[in-house]
Design an enzyme around this catalytic site. Structure first.
Site, PDB file in Angstrom:
ATOM      1  CG  PHE A 139      -1.766  -0.916   1.372  1.00 58.57           C
ATOM      2  CD1 PHE A 139      -3.290  -0.854   0.906  1.00 58.57           C
ATOM      3  CD2 PHE A 139      -1.500  -2.330   1.785  1.00 58.57           C
ATOM      4  CE1 PHE A 139      -4.009  -1.839   0.768  1.00 58.57           C
ATOM      5  CE2 PHE A 139      -2.521  -3.254   2.161  1.00 58.57           C
ATOM      6  CZ  PHE A 139      -3.730  -2.965   1.676  1.00 58.57           C
ATOM      7  CG  ASP A 140       0.901   5.831  -1.666  1.00 60.05           C
ATOM      8  OD1 ASP A 140       2.226   5.965  -1.252  1.00 60.05           O
ATOM      9  OD2 ASP A 140       0.236   6.983  -1.813  1.00 60.05           O
ATOM     10  CE  LYS A 141       2.363   8.640   4.934  1.00 59.09           C
ATOM     11  NZ  LYS A 141       1.613   9.738   4.924  1.00 59.09           N
TER      12      LYS A 141
END
Length: 618
Positions: A307-309
């Site tokens: 996941f990107d943040k």
């Protein structure tokens, strides 16, 4: 056509009872039944036979001609009708699976009320131009994509995003064709032509996806290519070898023809496409755009998800989380907000919004001598007094009174991943303000659900600092955290994860994470609605910018994968069982065609179970 053919079959059967099975009066209705019911079948079958392209229609054509040659006119006619019924069932099931997408086409109105100059006209959507002003009354559907220029209303966007809770739309907000205006009168400036609207793109992309061949479908096609000639060879052996020993040519030619019919891979050929079409249609109805059967199948076997943040696990919008104020909170925040209103810094909007939320009035406050000090903060004068907003180190550097008392508090907040800013004047600190990117309420539950579904590893990849990354990673429950990554470093991490886990998904915003999304087995983009980049670059787009759709999509893809495997196994098993009946000579054309049609129907109904996979929220 099927009905007409069936009538002639009954006439042939009645004539056979009256004049005998091989009488001309009984043969003619059977021939008509075969020709009418099997016209399309024969047309394709003969073409394929000439080209040596052996598929199920080629097999059926040979079987029906053979049945006629040995005088089994009635069974030949029955085979034609049952095959036509089987084809109709297959067509019906595919249409039913695509119905949810076709219904989207009718959602957006074909006309809209447009204001041009001082005139209001009902205009066909094909004639509406970019820049036209569209007037949408309460209870009406929005006909075109656009931007609200006047009015406020709740708009139900379920057709686009799958989210049933209406979204509030006001000035400058984007709206989509096919969505329902529930409350207020809206004036909307049209921003896209009818063929470029989000709903038009979704329909086009989903139809393309449903037509695309998945890996298991490609396997079935390759298998059928070799399987069909083998069946023809087996049927030939059945028809020719046993009579050499017992001399009963008619019996074994009949058995050979029955083997041809039962060998038709109808159920096998339909086993994958019906499942793929059904699953992709169900996903689209729930606000998830899957851009092909290959991506649906790949997601079903994913072992790890990265996941990107920012904008994925978090909302991507900074908010004020902590305030410590010397004096009246509303007055102090109003001064800070007035100063930040002139700033272009990404965190400025959080302080301005907080000032507004507290009810502070700062629009009348005049900021003079505004200056941005790179890497430190901003300063300016309000009512001839100098004020500063900036980093704690800047206030320490300026030796502002009271800064030392905040030392411990600053460390605690920074360890929590928050950005700390100070507000004050030349004499003293007036406030400590902590700002952070707010974690999505759903992120923790989503990670928990994915863990429960057997995803071996959840990873966060972010360019943010280590402290912030660890604080947010801990809050949402991801198993591994990688911070301070540049785009090419995210790409390297995805490649490393693929070496370890084989199949890896990447979830991001579809823009900044493009290299990592492309390198992943499956790229999932957040917020596909209205985002052209996400629609074009991602393998899967969560249209409502709702992370909760991810566990649903994983569940749907796994169910689809399981059903495809069930269908292929069942189709091959039933064929093998029926072919074994040839050995004792028990197989008849009737049993053969019922086995084939029954298998096709069971496989189809099994695939349609995918329509019942629901989003957990519903």
């Amino acid at each position: 056509m099927i009905l007409t053919s069936a009538v002639f079959l009954i006439m042939g059967w009645l004539a056979g009872e009256m004049y005998g099975e091989n009488a001309l009066f009984s043969i003619i209705p059977y021939v008509l039944a075969i020709m009418i019911g099997g016209y399309r079948l024969f047309l394709t079958g003969f073409k394929n036979l000439i080209r040596f392209d052996f598929d199920m229609r080629t097999l059926m054509t040979i079987a029906i001609i053979g049945a006629s040659l040995i005088g089994e006119w009635g069974e030949g006619a029955m085979v034609v009708i049952l095959f036509a019924i089987s084809e109709a069932l297959e067509s019906y099931s595919m249409d039913k699976a695509r119905q949810s997408i076709r219904s989207l086409m009718d959602i957006a109105p074909k006309e809209a009320l447009i204001r041009r100059g001082h005139h209001e006209l009902m205009i066909n959507v094909d004639d509406i131009q970019i820049g036209d002003i569209m007037i949408v009354k309460p209870g009406q559907r929005i006909a075109m994509d656009g931007r609200v220029i006047k009015g406020i209303s709740a708009v139900n966007q379920a057709a686009i995003t799958g989210e049933s809770i209406p979204a509030t739309k006001e000035k400058d907000d984007e709206v989509f064709a096919g969505t329902l205006n529930e409350e207020g009168l809206l004036e909307i400036e049209v921003t896209k032509r009818v063929d470029d609207t989000t709903i038009a793109k979704i329909i086009h992309l989903v139809e393309e996806a449903q037509a695309e061949r998945a890996p298991s479908q490609a396997f079935v096609d390759r298998f059928a290519k070799y399987y069909t000639p083998v069946i023809i060879f087996v049927a030939l052996l059945v028809a020719v070898v046993p009579p050499l020993f017992d001399g009963d040519w008619q019996k074994w030619i009949y058995q050979g023809l029955a083997a041809l019919v039962v060998g038709c891979p109808c159920a096998l050929v339909i086993s994958t496409p019906v499942s793929i079409v059904t699953a992709i249609g169900n996903a689209a109805r729930n606000g998830v755009l899957i851009k092909g059967g290959i991506h649906l199948e790949e997601l079903g076997s994913i072992k790890a998800i990265a996941f990107d943040k920012t904008g994925t696990l978090t909302k991507g919008i900074p908010v004020v989380t902590d305030i410590e104020v010397e004096g009246n909170e509303t007055e102090v925040l109003s001064l800070a907000a007035a100063l930040e209103k002139a700033s272009q810094h990404p965190l400025a909007s959080a302080i301005v919004k907080k000032g507004e939320d507290l009810g502070g009035s700062f629009s009348h406050l005049q900021v003079d001598h505004f200056t941005s000090v790179t890497g430190k903060g901003i300063k300016g004068s309000i009512n001839n007094e100098a004020y500063y907003v900036g980093s704690p180190s800047w206030f320490i550097e300026r030796a502002v009174q009271g800064i030392e008392s905040y030392g411990e508090k600053i460390k605690v907040l920074q360890n929590q991943g928050k950005t700390v800013m100070m507000f004050g004047n030349n004499e003293r600190v007036l406030a400590l303000i902590a700002v952070a990117d707010e974690v999505r309420e759903s992120s923790f539950d989503v990670i928990k659900q994915l863990d429960a579904q057997g995803i071996k590893k959840t990873i966060m990849l972010t360019g943010d600092n280590k402290g912030t990354a660890e604080a947010i990673g801990k809050a949402v429950g991801v198993k591994e955290i990688h911070a301070e990554l540049l785009p090419h470093e995210k790409l390297d991490k995805i490649k490393a994860l693929r070496k370890t886990y084989g199949k890896v998904a990447m979830v991001g915003d579809g823009v900044n994470d493009a290299p990592a999304l492309a390198a992943a087995t499956v790229g999932v983009a957040m917020g596909g609605a209205g985002t052209d980049t996400a629609l074009e670059t991602a393998d899967i787009a969560l249209m409502a910018d709702d992370l909760r759709k991810l566990p649903f999509t994983v569940k749907l893809s796994r169910k689809a994968l399981a059903i495809i495997k069930q269908n292929i196994t069942f189709s091959l098993g039933i064929k093998l069982l029926a072919l074994l009946l040839v050995v004792p000579g028990w197989l008849t054309l009737w049993i053969a065609i019922f086995a084939d049609m029954g298998a096709t129907l069971i496989v189809t109904l099994n695939s349609l179970r995918l329509l019942g996979v629901k989003d957990k929220k519903e």
